[in-house]
Design a protein around this motif. Sequence first.
Motif, short mmCIF file in Angstrom:
data_model
loop_
_atom_site.label_atom_id
_atom_site.label_comp_id
_atom_site.label_asym_id
_atom_site.label_seq_id
_atom_site.Cartn_x
_atom_site.Cartn_y
_atom_site.Cartn_z
N THR A 37 -38.53 -5.46 34.41
CA THR A 37 -39.61 -5.00 35.26
C THR A 37 -40.69 -4.33 34.42
O THR A 37 -40.38 -3.63 33.45
CB THR A 37 -39.06 -4.00 36.30
N CYS A 38 -41.95 -4.54 34.82
CA CYS A 38 -43.06 -3.91 34.10
C CYS A 38 -43.26 -2.50 34.64
O CYS A 38 -43.36 -2.30 35.85
CB CYS A 38 -44.33 -4.75 34.29
N SER A 39 -43.33 -1.53 33.73
CA SER A 39 -43.46 -0.15 34.19
C SER A 39 -44.91 0.16 34.58
O SER A 39 -45.21 1.21 35.13
CB SER A 39 -42.99 0.81 33.11
N HIS A 40 -45.84 -0.76 34.26
CA HIS A 40 -47.26 -0.53 34.53
C HIS A 40 -47.65 -1.11 35.89
O HIS A 40 -48.26 -0.42 36.71
CB HIS A 40 -48.10 -1.15 33.42
N CYS A 41 -47.30 -2.39 36.15
CA CYS A 41 -47.72 -3.01 37.41
C CYS A 41 -46.54 -3.33 38.33
O CYS A 41 -46.72 -3.87 39.41
CB CYS A 41 -48.54 -4.26 37.15
N ASP A 42 -45.33 -3.02 37.88
CA ASP A 42 -44.15 -3.14 38.75
C ASP A 42 -43.76 -4.58 39.07
O ASP A 42 -43.01 -4.83 40.00
CB ASP A 42 -44.38 -2.36 40.06
N SER A 43 -44.30 -5.56 38.31
CA SER A 43 -43.90 -6.94 38.60
C SER A 43 -42.65 -7.27 37.78
O SER A 43 -42.44 -6.70 36.70
CB SER A 43 -45.02 -7.91 38.25
N ARG A 44 -41.85 -8.17 38.30
CA ARG A 44 -40.59 -8.47 37.64
C ARG A 44 -40.68 -9.82 36.93
O ARG A 44 -41.09 -10.81 37.54
CB ARG A 44 -39.47 -8.50 38.68
N ARG A 52 -43.44 -7.48 27.06
CA ARG A 52 -44.81 -7.90 27.31
C ARG A 52 -44.88 -8.44 28.73
O ARG A 52 -44.10 -9.31 29.11
CB ARG A 52 -45.20 -8.99 26.30
N CYS A 53 -45.78 -7.86 29.54
CA CYS A 53 -45.86 -8.26 30.94
C CYS A 53 -46.73 -9.52 31.09
O CYS A 53 -47.82 -9.59 30.52
CB CYS A 53 -46.44 -7.12 31.77
N ASP A 54 -46.23 -10.49 31.83
CA ASP A 54 -46.98 -11.73 32.05
C ASP A 54 -48.12 -11.53 33.04
O ASP A 54 -49.12 -12.24 33.00
CB ASP A 54 -46.04 -12.83 32.57
N GLU A 55 -47.97 -10.56 33.94
CA GLU A 55 -48.96 -10.35 35.00
C GLU A 55 -50.18 -9.59 34.48
O GLU A 55 -51.31 -10.02 34.63
CB GLU A 55 -48.34 -9.57 36.15
N CYS A 56 -49.92 -8.41 33.85
CA CYS A 56 -51.05 -7.54 33.49
C CYS A 56 -51.23 -7.41 31.98
O CYS A 56 -52.15 -6.74 31.53
CB CYS A 56 -50.89 -6.17 34.12
N GLY A 57 -50.35 -8.02 31.20
CA GLY A 57 -50.51 -7.98 29.75
C GLY A 57 -50.09 -6.67 29.11
O GLY A 57 -50.35 -6.43 27.94
N PHE A 58 -49.44 -5.80 29.87
CA PHE A 58 -49.01 -4.50 29.35
C PHE A 58 -47.90 -4.69 28.31
O PHE A 58 -46.99 -5.49 28.51
CB PHE A 58 -48.51 -3.66 30.53
N THR A 59 -48.01 -3.97 27.19
CA THR A 59 -46.92 -4.05 26.20
C THR A 59 -46.40 -2.65 25.88
O THR A 59 -47.17 -1.68 25.85
CB THR A 59 -47.38 -4.69 24.87
ZN LIG Z 1 -47.40 -5.55 34.28
#
Ligand SMILES: [Zn+2]
Length: 400
Positions: A320-327, A340-347
């Motif tokens: 799970t992404c801790s920035h945008c909460d997408s899994r 690395r988040c696929d949705e928002c690019g957060f690393t």
């Molecule tokens: Zn994210």
Amino acid sequence: MSVVVETVRYTYRLRPGATATSALNAEWNRCRYLWNEAVHQQKAGNKPTLCTLSKMLTDLRARNTWMREGSQVAQQQMLRTYTQALQHSFTVKGRGRPVFKRRKTTLPSLEYTTRGFSIKNGRLRLPGGVSIPVVWSRDLPSAPTSVRVTRDSLGHWYASFVVRREVEPSPEADGRIGIDWGVTTTATTTNPAFDLPYTGHRRRCAAELARAQRKMARRCRPRGHAQTNGYQRARRQAAKLHKKMARQNAHTAHAWTKTVVDHHQLIAVEDFKPKFLARSTMARKAADAAIGALKRTLIERGTRAGRRVVLVPPAYTTMTCSHCDSRAKTRLGLGERTFRCDECGFTAGRDLNAARVILATAERGRAGADDISHQVTSPRGRRSGAVRARNPLPSGTGKR
Ligand SMILES: [Zn+2]
């Protein structure tokens, strides 16, 4: 500030002589007989209760001299412990039915209430004229209400007294922290200042332990043959290293949990299950044991200080992404150290991200069954503090 009274155990080393040692061992054998008798009755479908077991004890003592030679208090306490263990096997998840205590594999543990022991001239007096010198490493804070006499795998005897002591309530804190367990960094937290790096002494101990165990295996003789002195020496060495490792773990756990508990009101902990990693090497197993000890100490200290300790199951925390909460759709490989988040690019670091997700889950306080476990059961089977997802924690200070 008012003073809180808490009930705790104070443990001291005993130095029994040859007479006292054999008296303690004989006492243990009688108690062990009772326990095994109770297990037998349960297996036979008799559903033993404390009442029926006590009757059995009275009967046994009336008929047998060797039973009468032992302390009634210790025997009664053994049956009490048994019924408690039986009760827990029904009510505590994952707890099995009490099993037979074998002479060669179980370690002595005797319990006495105030009726059965006294302390005179710095010695512990037990029934049957047994008097044992105690190493008073610190003062007892109050008169003890009961004592448990145990022997460890090294043959050392200990007395653990139940006492009450007064403590200052822990100072208020308002920080929040999420904690993720790992092998390379033992604890990664949302606040890097509180990270606990991997301490090398556990690996060193594990290597030494593996060596001692290999020696044991080499010297082991087949079933039915007496073991050699060399084997006994190797076994003792292994037991010693085990103890050393456990003590080092306990020390680290106490020092680290103190700083964490002192600074945070909400403590979100990954509900680490030791089986998860315990497959491979001794070093891994040692790391596992260390994490288990850390988690237990943290829960205990946290609830005692009145903090809100929430256990978050590890499922999906790394995905799970801790920035945008997408899994994420796929699981992160164990070698992959960055998330690395696929949705928002957060690393972020893989463990840091997981720690943030753990904290966020606890803060949201979703009460879904697979998101937050609701209570913690301490290793002794007592329910500690209570961990709630939705309700604020009832203050756990001084209850234990
Ligand atoms: Zn994210």
